[in-house]
Design a protein around this motif. Structure first.
Motif, short mmCIF file in Angstrom:
data_model
loop_
_atom_site.label_atom_id
_atom_site.label_comp_id
_atom_site.label_asym_id
_atom_site.label_seq_id
_atom_site.Cartn_x
_atom_site.Cartn_y
_atom_site.Cartn_z
N ALA A 38 -5.69 10.80 -8.69
CA ALA A 38 -5.40 10.55 -7.28
C ALA A 38 -6.61 10.79 -6.39
O ALA A 38 -6.61 10.38 -5.22
CB ALA A 38 -4.25 11.45 -6.82
N TRP B 12 -7.01 -5.81 -4.18
CA TRP B 12 -6.08 -4.75 -3.81
C TRP B 12 -4.64 -5.11 -4.11
O TRP B 12 -3.81 -4.23 -4.39
CB TRP B 12 -6.29 -4.36 -2.35
CG TRP B 12 -7.47 -3.45 -2.22
CD1 TRP B 12 -8.71 -3.76 -1.73
CD2 TRP B 12 -7.54 -2.09 -2.65
NE1 TRP B 12 -9.54 -2.67 -1.82
CE2 TRP B 12 -8.85 -1.63 -2.38
CE3 TRP B 12 -6.63 -1.21 -3.24
CZ2 TRP B 12 -9.27 -0.34 -2.68
CZ3 TRP B 12 -7.05 0.08 -3.54
CH2 TRP B 12 -8.35 0.51 -3.26
N ARG C 5 0.83 -1.21 0.00
CA ARG C 5 0.00 0.00 0.00
C ARG C 5 0.87 1.26 0.00
O ARG C 5 0.59 2.22 -0.73
CB ARG C 5 -0.92 0.00 1.22
CG ARG C 5 -1.87 1.20 1.30
CD ARG C 5 -2.58 1.26 2.63
NE ARG C 5 -1.66 1.63 3.69
CZ ARG C 5 -1.35 2.89 3.99
NH1 ARG C 5 -1.86 3.89 3.30
NH2 ARG C 5 -0.52 3.15 4.98
N GLU D 201 -12.08 5.13 -4.47
CA GLU D 201 -11.55 3.89 -3.91
C GLU D 201 -10.17 4.16 -3.32
O GLU D 201 -9.31 4.73 -3.96
CB GLU D 201 -11.43 2.81 -4.99
CG GLU D 201 -12.71 2.56 -5.79
CD GLU D 201 -12.71 3.34 -7.08
OE1 GLU D 201 -12.08 4.41 -7.14
OE2 GLU D 201 -13.35 2.87 -8.05
N ARG D 202 -9.97 3.73 -2.12
CA ARG D 202 -8.68 3.94 -1.48
C ARG D 202 -8.43 2.83 -0.48
O ARG D 202 -9.31 2.47 0.30
CB ARG D 202 -8.64 5.30 -0.79
CG ARG D 202 -7.26 5.66 -0.23
CD ARG D 202 -7.21 7.13 0.18
NE ARG D 202 -5.90 7.46 0.73
CZ ARG D 202 -5.58 7.36 2.01
NH1 ARG D 202 -6.49 6.93 2.89
NH2 ARG D 202 -4.38 7.68 2.45
N CYS E 262 -2.64 -2.39 -6.40
CA CYS E 262 -1.35 -1.85 -5.98
C CYS E 262 -0.24 -2.25 -6.95
O CYS E 262 0.60 -1.42 -7.33
CB CYS E 262 -1.02 -2.33 -4.57
SG CYS E 262 -2.10 -1.64 -3.28
N TRP F 89 -8.68 -1.61 -11.74
CA TRP F 89 -9.44 -0.59 -11.05
C TRP F 89 -10.89 -0.52 -11.53
O TRP F 89 -11.61 0.44 -11.19
CB TRP F 89 -8.76 0.78 -11.20
CG TRP F 89 -7.59 0.89 -10.28
CD1 TRP F 89 -6.32 0.44 -10.48
CD2 TRP F 89 -7.60 1.47 -8.98
NE1 TRP F 89 -5.54 0.70 -9.39
CE2 TRP F 89 -6.28 1.34 -8.45
CE3 TRP F 89 -8.57 2.10 -8.20
CZ2 TRP F 89 -5.95 1.81 -7.19
CZ3 TRP F 89 -8.22 2.56 -6.94
CH2 TRP F 89 -6.93 2.42 -6.45
N ARG G 244 -9.61 9.52 -6.84
CA ARG G 244 -10.61 8.45 -6.98
C ARG G 244 -11.16 8.06 -5.61
O ARG G 244 -10.42 8.05 -4.61
CB ARG G 244 -10.01 7.23 -7.67
CG ARG G 244 -9.66 7.47 -9.13
CD ARG G 244 -9.19 6.18 -9.77
NE ARG G 244 -10.25 5.18 -9.75
CZ ARG G 244 -10.56 4.40 -10.77
NH1 ARG G 244 -9.89 4.51 -11.90
NH2 ARG G 244 -11.51 3.50 -10.68
N THR H 71 -6.98 1.85 2.77
CA THR H 71 -6.56 2.49 4.00
C THR H 71 -5.69 1.56 4.85
O THR H 71 -5.65 0.35 4.62
CB THR H 71 -7.78 2.92 4.82
OG1 THR H 71 -8.50 1.74 5.20
CG2 THR H 71 -8.69 3.83 4.01
N GLU I 85 0.94 4.15 -2.87
CA GLU I 85 0.66 5.56 -2.64
C GLU I 85 1.73 6.44 -3.25
O GLU I 85 1.43 7.50 -3.82
CB GLU I 85 0.52 5.83 -1.14
CG GLU I 85 -0.79 5.33 -0.54
CD GLU I 85 -1.03 5.87 0.85
OE1 GLU I 85 -0.07 6.39 1.47
OE2 GLU I 85 -2.18 5.77 1.32
N VAL J 73 1.06 6.47 -6.95
CA VAL J 73 -0.08 7.31 -7.31
C VAL J 73 0.37 8.75 -7.49
O VAL J 73 -0.06 9.44 -8.43
CB VAL J 73 -1.19 7.20 -6.25
CG1 VAL J 73 -2.20 8.34 -6.39
CG2 VAL J 73 -1.90 5.87 -6.36
#
Length: 326
Positions: A167, A257, A149, A171-172, A261, A305, A169, A174, A153, A156
């Protein structure tokens, strides 16, 4: 240490004639310019793969045994070796029958194709782990999603600056979600670990006809295969197939995910000129025009995505169960 000889077209012709006799075809050619001298088309029906070093020979011997172990458990075709042995001292070869159809990234997978993928994932889970270990299939520890992750990031930010990714979007992934999507306790399963488009054989009707490239198979996290399918056939199709195979929301979302990623990191690295791996060419498929790496990675990023309903309706509990509406 004695250096391995470099195989030539004459080397291949002599070996094939010794194996097939009068049926041997003189039309031999490398599978692709970037594939090196180790993989050759023999006519249109066979592929000869030559192990270039001792490590590759060990993996090829293991692959031949693993394919026979896997075959009864999966409904799709697994390559069959017509002949195998040594082409040089300590270096193995296998002459495989080609699997007719096209690469997975050349055709869309239909609903029946998703059922084919589901049956394959379910079959891999049924392969006896102890027997696979006896063949030498290694165990692979699950990847840490939090580390991935953080890398994603950073990717991104670079992709947003290059106008390659939005950036903002919704959907993230966490930090809390990575903790919830950690691997749950349980026995590992056989993971193909390479279900990219070059290893999925898909017909024009969208059915999955075969799965190639078993050299990198491991015992580990089944979310890795779900992730690879998301990059190849799209997240909705991959998650539907995994759900049909009996996987719950947690491994499906973990695979989603992992794919997202990976797609971000790989495209950012390619654009920065740091990509270490060129796109591989299918070892049992006709030669393809070499694709441009960034366009292919952009396609895989888009597939990974694609929105899926599962991530919007699933609540993962702390006790490891999934609160997912039917």
């Amino acid at each position: 240490m004695t250096q391995a000889p470099t195989p030539t077209a004459d080397t291949v012709r002599r070996l094939v004639r010794s194996l097939l006799g009068e049926r041997a075809e003189d039309d031999v050619r490398p599978v692709a310019p970037g594939a090196g001298p180790a993989t050759w088309w023999v006519g249109d029906r066979h592929v000869l793969r030559l192990a270039p070093d001792r490590g590759a020979a060990v993996r090829q011997r293991r692959e031949l045994r693993l394919r026979e172990l896997v075959r009864p458990y999966v409904s799709v075709a697994v390559p069959t070796s017509v002949a195998h042995g040594e082409w040089a001292p300590g270096l193995t070869y296998t002459l495989d029958a080609g699997v007719p159809a096209g690469p997975g990234e050349g055709h869309d997978v239909s609903a029946l194709g998703e059922a084919d993928l589901a049956a394959m994932l379910a079959g891999l889970r049924e392969v006896p782990v102890r027997q696979a270990e006896t063949l030498g299939v290694p165990r692979s520890a699950p990847r840490t999603l939090e580390t991935l992750r953080q890398s994603a990031e950073r990717a991104v930010r670079h992709l947003a600056e290059a106008d390659e990714f939005d950036a903002a979007r919704p959907e993230r992934l966490t930090r809390a979600a990575t903790a919830q999507l950690g691997v749950q306790p349980g026995a590992p399963v056989l993971v193909h670990h390479g279900l990219a488009g070059e290893h999925l054989v898909v017909g024009a009707d969208g059915r999955v006809r075969g799965v190639l490239g078993w050299t990198e198979a491991v015992l580990g996290d089944p979310a890795e295969d779900i992730a690879a399918l998301a990059l190849c056939v799209g997240s909705p199709a991959a998650v539907r197939a995994a759900t049909l195979a009996g996987y719950g929301a947690r491994p499906c979302l973990r695979g989603l995910w992992l794919a997202r990623c990976d797609a971000l990191v790989h495209l950012a690295e390619a654009l920065a000129g740091r990509s270490a791996e060129p796109v591989s060419v299918p070892p049992l498929l006709p030669p393809l025009l070499p694709p441009l790496l960034p366009p292919l990675l952009r396609t895989r990023l888009r597939r990974a995505w694609e929105p899926i309903l599962l991530e919007r309706v699933t609540e993962l509990r702390e006790d490891g169960t999934d609160d997912t509406p039917p």
